[in-house]
Write an enzyme that holds these catalytic residues in place. Sequence first.
Site, PDB file in Angstrom:
ATOM      1  CB  SER A 144     -18.588   0.893 -39.867  1.00  0.00           C
ATOM      2  OG  SER A 144     -19.540  -0.149 -39.950  1.00  0.00           O
ATOM      3  CE1 TYR A 157     -22.745   4.326 -38.696  1.00  0.00           C
ATOM      4  CE2 TYR A 157     -22.328   2.255 -39.832  1.00  0.00           C
ATOM      5  CZ  TYR A 157     -22.092   3.106 -38.770  1.00  0.00           C
ATOM      6  OH  TYR A 157     -21.207   2.736 -37.790  1.00  0.00           O
TER       7      TYR A 157
END
Length: 262
Positions: A144, A157
């Site tokens: 990401s 995350y």
Amino acid sequence: MGLLSSKNALVTGSTSGIGLAIARAFAAEGANVTINGLGDAAAIEAERAAIEADFGVQCRYSGANMMNGEDVTAMIEQAEAAFGTLDILVNNAGIQHVAPIEEFPDDKWEAIIRINLVAAFYAIKAALPGMKARKWGRIINTSSAHALVASPFKSAYVSAKHGVSGLTKTVALEAAEHGVTCNSIAPGYVWTPLVEKQIPDTMKARGMTEQQVKHDVLLAAQPTKEFVTVDEIAALAVFLCSDAAKQITGATLPVDGGWTAQ
């Protein structure tokens, strides 16, 4: 003959979104594929059957629980046994939760770290010996933009995705002389059903139009002001499996509309 004819791939978190697009792109190039993920059983079977029908390859489904290391290991072993080899592994399964760190639920932290990071470790550990023995393998981790930059309220995350990049680099170095590459693809905001479903609630909460939510909230960090598409991610995954990409290893490759260039 497709680019990946005679190759066998496994993609975690591939019953929808990015993972499904990658699985279908591999199948389009001739690879047999094992898909994995959650969802309605009939819908998953329809996707599995469609891959076989559309591309003339074999497609298996594994319901392995990414929270469980033994499940992940068994999934890899079963895929290898079913197809004879496991040549391509994509660690794509992931979940998200947003909360201030002092309010972050312990169970959500544990689940995000296990599914986004720990599962990738177990999958790579199980798949790498066969790849090394055959002197060919491709490991791709869906990371990401949050592997490179942080955002508030996403502590688990961001931590997991930074960890994925570190794991990618380490595996790349260990496998470098064995014909195996390991890379991460780091998307920005990707247009998926999950993102689409968030828009009405955000419109209501912020008193915005759909266009304002897309431009001023979701795409605020992406200079192109365009969503990344799942097909763009899948195309990069296919390229990373090609011989042209054999000297690309240990890289975290942003596909984020310029987000991390800022």
